[in-house]
Design a protein around this motif. Structure first.
Motif, PDB file in Angstrom:
ATOM      1  N   GLY A  36       0.951  -1.660   0.198  1.00  0.00           N
ATOM      2  CA  GLY A  36      -0.192  -0.093  -0.056  1.00  0.00           C
ATOM      3  C   GLY A  36       0.825   1.370  -0.381  1.00  0.00           C
ATOM      4  O   GLY A  36       0.651   2.266   0.888  1.00  0.00           O
ATOM      5  N   VAL A  37       1.990   1.358  -1.104  1.00  0.00           N
ATOM      6  CA  VAL A  37       2.455   2.272  -0.335  1.00  0.00           C
ATOM      7  C   VAL A  37       2.799   2.802  -2.020  1.00  0.00           C
ATOM      8  O   VAL A  37       3.996   1.554  -2.904  1.00  0.00           O
ATOM      9  CB  VAL A  37       4.358   2.208   0.457  1.00  0.00           C
ATOM     10  N   PHE A  38       3.625   3.643  -2.341  1.00  0.00           N
ATOM     11  CA  PHE A  38       3.653   4.212  -3.469  1.00  0.00           C
ATOM     12  C   PHE A  38       4.868   4.750  -3.346  1.00  0.00           C
ATOM     13  O   PHE A  38       5.667   5.213  -2.991  1.00  0.00           O
ATOM     14  CB  PHE A  38       3.415   5.773  -4.246  1.00  0.00           C
ATOM     15  N   PRO A  39       5.954   4.210  -4.147  1.00  0.00           N
ATOM     16  CA  PRO A  39       7.370   4.590  -3.368  1.00  0.00           C
ATOM     17  C   PRO A  39       8.077   6.117  -4.089  1.00  0.00           C
ATOM     18  O   PRO A  39       8.088   6.687  -5.077  1.00  0.00           O
ATOM     19  CB  PRO A  39       8.212   3.710  -4.879  1.00  0.00           C
ATOM     20  N   THR A  40       8.062   6.612  -3.218  1.00  0.00           N
ATOM     21  CA  THR A  40       8.594   8.135  -3.224  1.00  0.00           C
ATOM     22  C   THR A  40       9.788   8.358  -4.315  1.00  0.00           C
ATOM     23  O   THR A  40       9.811   9.329  -5.199  1.00  0.00           O
ATOM     24  CB  THR A  40       9.009   8.739  -2.111  1.00  0.00           C
ATOM     25  N   GLU A  41      10.629   7.476  -4.479  1.00  0.00           N
ATOM     26  CA  GLU A  41      11.801   7.964  -5.320  1.00  0.00           C
ATOM     27  C   GLU A  41      11.223   7.861  -6.557  1.00  0.00           C
ATOM     28  O   GLU A  41      12.339   8.395  -7.350  1.00  0.00           O
ATOM     29  CB  GLU A  41      13.015   6.818  -4.798  1.00  0.00           C
ATOM     30  N   LEU A  42      10.371   7.395  -6.993  1.00  0.00           N
ATOM     31  CA  LEU A  42       9.159   6.743  -8.145  1.00  0.00           C
ATOM     32  C   LEU A  42       8.456   7.971  -8.602  1.00  0.00           C
ATOM     33  O   LEU A  42       7.956   8.938  -9.388  1.00  0.00           O
ATOM     34  CB  LEU A  42       8.284   5.774  -8.551  1.00  0.00           C
ATOM     35  N   ASN A  43       8.546   9.374  -7.613  1.00  0.00           N
ATOM     36  CA  ASN A  43       7.970  10.258  -7.655  1.00  0.00           C
ATOM     37  C   ASN A  43       8.420  11.575  -7.987  1.00  0.00           C
ATOM     38  O   ASN A  43       8.057  12.474  -7.215  1.00  0.00           O
ATOM     39  CB  ASN A  43       6.397  10.759  -6.224  1.00  0.00           C
ATOM     40  N   LEU A  44       9.437  12.000  -9.246  1.00  0.00           N
ATOM     41  CA  LEU A  44       9.859  13.099  -8.838  1.00  0.00           C
ATOM     42  C   LEU A  44      10.121  13.516 -10.502  1.00  0.00           C
ATOM     43  O   LEU A  44       9.094  12.739 -11.786  1.00  0.00           O
ATOM     44  CB  LEU A  44      12.069  12.500  -8.746  1.00  0.00           C
ATOM     45  N   ALA A  45       9.129  14.653 -10.348  1.00  0.00           N
ATOM     46  CA  ALA A  45       9.217  15.151 -11.932  1.00  0.00           C
ATOM     47  C   ALA A  45      10.513  16.180 -12.309  1.00  0.00           C
ATOM     48  O   ALA A  45      11.100  16.725 -11.403  1.00  0.00           O
ATOM     49  CB  ALA A  45       8.262  15.988 -11.660  1.00  0.00           C
ATOM     50  N   PRO A  64       4.456  26.230 -14.757  1.00  0.00           N
ATOM     51  CA  PRO A  64       4.996  25.137 -14.144  1.00  0.00           C
ATOM     52  C   PRO A  64       4.482  23.456 -15.297  1.00  0.00           C
ATOM     53  O   PRO A  64       3.517  23.775 -15.364  1.00  0.00           O
ATOM     54  CB  PRO A  64       5.291  24.739 -13.002  1.00  0.00           C
ATOM     55  N   ILE A  65       5.337  23.442 -16.147  1.00  0.00           N
ATOM     56  CA  ILE A  65       5.447  21.552 -16.678  1.00  0.00           C
ATOM     57  C   ILE A  65       6.085  21.409 -15.964  1.00  0.00           C
ATOM     58  O   ILE A  65       6.972  20.935 -16.287  1.00  0.00           O
ATOM     59  CB  ILE A  65       4.993  22.302 -18.033  1.00  0.00           C
ATOM     60  N   SER A  66       5.174  19.957 -15.549  1.00  0.00           N
ATOM     61  CA  SER A  66       5.640  19.073 -14.885  1.00  0.00           C
ATOM     62  C   SER A  66       5.484  17.325 -15.774  1.00  0.00           C
ATOM     63  O   SER A  66       4.870  17.166 -16.691  1.00  0.00           O
ATOM     64  CB  SER A  66       4.966  18.188 -13.481  1.00  0.00           C
ATOM     65  N   PHE A  67       7.178  16.616 -15.823  1.00  0.00           N
ATOM     66  CA  PHE A  67       7.528  15.748 -16.798  1.00  0.00           C
ATOM     67  C   PHE A  67       7.597  14.819 -16.094  1.00  0.00           C
ATOM     68  O   PHE A  67       9.172  14.645 -14.557  1.00  0.00           O
ATOM     69  CB  PHE A  67       8.445  16.273 -17.824  1.00  0.00           C
ATOM     70  N   PHE A  68       7.220  13.908 -15.860  1.00  0.00           N
ATOM     71  CA  PHE A  68       7.402  12.298 -14.704  1.00  0.00           C
ATOM     72  C   PHE A  68       7.764  11.462 -15.705  1.00  0.00           C
ATOM     73  O   PHE A  68       7.038  10.914 -16.873  1.00  0.00           O
ATOM     74  CB  PHE A  68       6.016  11.982 -13.845  1.00  0.00           C
TER      75      PHE A  68
END
Length: 122
Positions: A36-45, A64-68
């Motif tokens: 039940g956890v989303f890896p914070t390391e993958l939540n970079l933009a 701002p335009i965010s690229f994930f």
């Protein structure tokens, strides 16, 4: 979408490499769903300011335009899909909840409101 993300990988390349990376991806996806956890390391933009109009020197004239990364986008969509499926199957949403639901837009809220007003006057 053929434009590359901030890591330089386009969707076209990602799809071609999918057979080679499928097993590690499934491992991370299943682990994430189990815990039940989303890896914070993958939540970079990567956020890029894009000029709108006016004076270029003023920061308020940029948006701002965010690229994930592609993988986290995929994982978030999968989590959302599973969560919504569970919520629908379990009838957890109020029947008059119109926002953020498929086929339940503002027009449905208006129709329901008008219908209730008309029924009250009968």
């Amino acid at each position: 979408n053929s434009s590359p993300e901030w890591d330089g990988i386009s969707m076209k390349v990602f799809k071609r490499c999918l057979p080679a990376v499928m097993d590690p991806m499934l491992f991370v996806i299943n682990l994430s769903l189990q815990q039940g956890v989303f890896p914070t390391e993958l939540n970079l933009a990567k956020v890029i300011p894009v000029f709108k109009k006016g004076q270029e020197i003023l920061i308020c004239n940029y948006r701002p335009i965010s690229f994930f990364l592609l993988f986290p986008k995929f994982l978030k969509k999968l989590m959302y899909s599973r969560l919504m499926s569970f919520i629908k199957r379990s009838n957890l949403l109020y029947s008059y909840q119109f926002g953020f639901r498929e086929n339940h837009g503002a027009n449905m809220a208006l129709i329901t409101t008008v219908d209730r007003i008309l029924q009250a006057h009968e």
